[in-house]
Design an enzyme around this catalytic site. Structure first.
Site, PDB file in Angstrom:
ATOM      1  N   GLU A 143       0.774  -1.284   0.260  1.00  0.00           N
ATOM      2  CA  GLU A 143      -0.224   0.140   0.034  1.00  0.00           C
ATOM      3  C   GLU A 143       0.520   1.582  -0.038  1.00  0.00           C
ATOM      4  O   GLU A 143       1.901   1.454   1.436  1.00  0.00           O
ATOM      5  CB  GLU A 143      -1.145   0.136   0.994  1.00  0.00           C
ATOM      6  CG  GLU A 143      -1.924   1.126   1.242  1.00  0.00           C
ATOM      7  CD  GLU A 143      -2.692   1.702   2.553  1.00  0.00           C
ATOM      8  OE1 GLU A 143      -2.323   0.609   3.648  1.00  0.00           O
ATOM      9  OE2 GLU A 143      -3.386   2.094   2.650  1.00  0.00           O
ATOM     10  N   ASP A 178      -5.321   2.646  -1.790  1.00  0.00           N
ATOM     11  CA  ASP A 178      -6.513   3.470  -0.745  1.00  0.00           C
ATOM     12  C   ASP A 178      -6.892   4.862  -1.525  1.00  0.00           C
ATOM     13  O   ASP A 178      -5.189   5.433  -1.448  1.00  0.00           O
ATOM     14  CB  ASP A 178      -5.317   3.562   0.205  1.00  0.00           C
ATOM     15  CG  ASP A 178      -6.648   4.225   1.838  1.00  0.00           C
ATOM     16  OD1 ASP A 178      -6.827   5.532   1.227  1.00  0.00           O
ATOM     17  OD2 ASP A 178      -5.950   3.743   2.937  1.00  0.00           O
ATOM     18  N   GLN A 204      -9.859   0.907  -0.659  1.00  0.00           N
ATOM     19  CA  GLN A 204      -9.870   1.566   0.694  1.00  0.00           C
ATOM     20  C   GLN A 204     -10.519   3.345   0.658  1.00  0.00           C
ATOM     21  O   GLN A 204      -9.743   3.733  -0.059  1.00  0.00           O
ATOM     22  CB  GLN A 204      -9.077   1.879   2.132  1.00  0.00           C
ATOM     23  CG  GLN A 204      -9.081   0.309   2.158  1.00  0.00           C
ATOM     24  CD  GLN A 204      -7.276   0.508   3.074  1.00  0.00           C
ATOM     25  OE1 GLN A 204      -6.578   0.715   2.915  1.00  0.00           O
ATOM     26  NE2 GLN A 204      -7.515  -0.555   4.592  1.00  0.00           N
ATOM     27  N   GLU A 240     -11.520   3.115   6.151  1.00  0.00           N
ATOM     28  CA  GLU A 240     -10.565   3.881   6.737  1.00  0.00           C
ATOM     29  C   GLU A 240     -10.402   4.882   6.808  1.00  0.00           C
ATOM     30  O   GLU A 240      -9.704   5.465   6.723  1.00  0.00           O
ATOM     31  CB  GLU A 240      -9.542   3.108   6.083  1.00  0.00           C
ATOM     32  CG  GLU A 240      -7.927   2.786   6.881  1.00  0.00           C
ATOM     33  CD  GLU A 240      -7.084   2.115   6.244  1.00  0.00           C
ATOM     34  OE1 GLU A 240      -6.832   2.370   4.951  1.00  0.00           O
ATOM     35  OE2 GLU A 240      -6.227   2.013   6.977  1.00  0.00           O
TER      36      GLU A 240
HETATM   37  O1  LIG Z   1      -2.989   4.254   6.932  1.00  0.00           O
HETATM   38  C1  LIG Z   1      -3.895   3.428   6.027  1.00  0.00           C
HETATM   39  O2  LIG Z   1      -3.816   3.798   4.939  1.00  0.00           O
HETATM   40  C2  LIG Z   1      -3.540   1.444   6.337  1.00  0.00           C
HETATM   41  O3  LIG Z   1      -4.199   1.148   5.059  1.00  0.00           O
HETATM   42  C3  LIG Z   1      -2.770   1.372   7.085  1.00  0.00           C
HETATM   43  O4  LIG Z   1      -2.609  -0.299   6.819  1.00  0.00           O
HETATM   44  C4  LIG Z   1      -1.483   1.196   7.691  1.00  0.00           C
HETATM   45  O5  LIG Z   1      -0.770   2.340   8.318  1.00  0.00           O
HETATM   46 MG   LIG Z   2      -5.067   2.163   4.252  1.00  0.00          MG
END
Ligand SMILES: O=C(O)C(=O)[C@@H](O)CO
Ligand SMILES: [Mg+2]
EC number: 5.3.1.22
Length: 260
Positions: A143, A178, A204, A240
């Site tokens: 990631e 993400d 995410q 998240e």
């Molecule tokens: O910070 C993020 O974005 C994450 O997905 C965590 O898993 C890594 O710190």
């Molecule tokens: Mg993340």
């Protein structure tokens, strides 16, 4: 107003959501709130049997967990030259715990590093992780993190992550996309999701720039959900974000998505 027809499903990231509750209770809270799955960061203080019991009770799946960050101030070990033994112990720990609770993926955290030695360490540790994970039917995620929150973190962009994934060519090595981090670092998320799709293992979401609920800020998530639907993405999206109060008071966006 959303314009998509296929519903996206959502996973509660329990590293941030209901972080004040013991992990089994956070799983129950996610179920009660209407989430379709859960994921976490570092569950290691909770016995896996307790997590498994809550997962069975609720019928939710734990999608993934992270390798430990290392010593205070560190953010992962796998790109740190000379720390291979610790990195692999962290990978073993995450895979063992994840397997026990039926998690499909482990996010292998790279750490603060750069340069050719870090490149080599990360590649070697990912080969190790992917080989062990394959035997367990699991996926390894990497990631990119944005350079405001994690200055000096080894993985900074989807471009860099995809280059690594393509070079290593391991079928169970995937990108954690993400949207929060990648909007900050690279933007152009619709085209980027399309281009990265073959390599994406998990998506995410959070608002940008404040990392709150995905219902405000510079990203219009209904567009992202619709775009993902057109791409055929049907895995739960990881919520998240950092709630700006009790988690239950920040879920209007989820209820809205469930209604559309
Ligand atoms: O910070 C993020 O974005 C994450 O997905 C965590 O898993 C890594 O710190
Ligand atoms: Mg993340």
């Amino acid at each position: 107003m959303t314009n998509h027809t296929q519903h996206q499903r959502f996973s509660a990231n329990l590293g941030f959501l209901w972080a004040d509750l013991p992990l089994p209770d956070a799983i129950r809270a996610a179920k009660a709130a209407g989430f379709d799955a859960v994921e976490c960061h570092w569950p290691y203080d909770t016995p896996p049997s307790d997590v498994l019991a809550a997962l069975k009770e609720t019928g939710l799946t734990m999608l993934g967990l992270n390798t430990v960050r290392g010593n205070p101030g560190e953010n992962g070990l796998s790109a740190l030259p000379g720390r291979e033994d610790e990195a692999r112990a962290a990978i073993d720990q995450a895979l063992t715990y994840g397997f026990e609770i039926g998690a499909g993926a482990v996010h292998v955290m790279a750490g603060f590093a750069e340069g050719p030695e870090a490149d080599a360490a990360f590649a070697d540790n990912l080969r190790y992780a992917c080989s062990k994970a394959a035997d367990m039917g699991m996926t390894i995620l990497i990631e990119p993190l944005n350079s405001y929150d994690a200055p000096g973190y080894y993985l900074k962009t989807s471009r860099q992550a995809v280059t690594i994934i393509e070079r290593l060519n391991l079928p169970n090595l995937k990108l954690m996309f993400d949207c929060y981090h990648l909007q900050i670092m690279e933007g152009d998320l619709s085209r980027r999701l399309t281009a990265c799709l073959p390599h994406i293992g998990h998506v995410q979401i959070a608002s940008v720039p404040d990392r709150g609920a995905p219902d405000h800020g510079e990203l219009h998530y209904p567009h992202i959900y619709a775009h993902l639907a057109t791409l055929g993405w049907d895995h739960p999206l990881g919520a998240e974000y950092k709630p700006n109060g009790p988690t239950d008071a920040t879920l209007a966006w989820l209820q809205q998505e469930k209604r559309t």
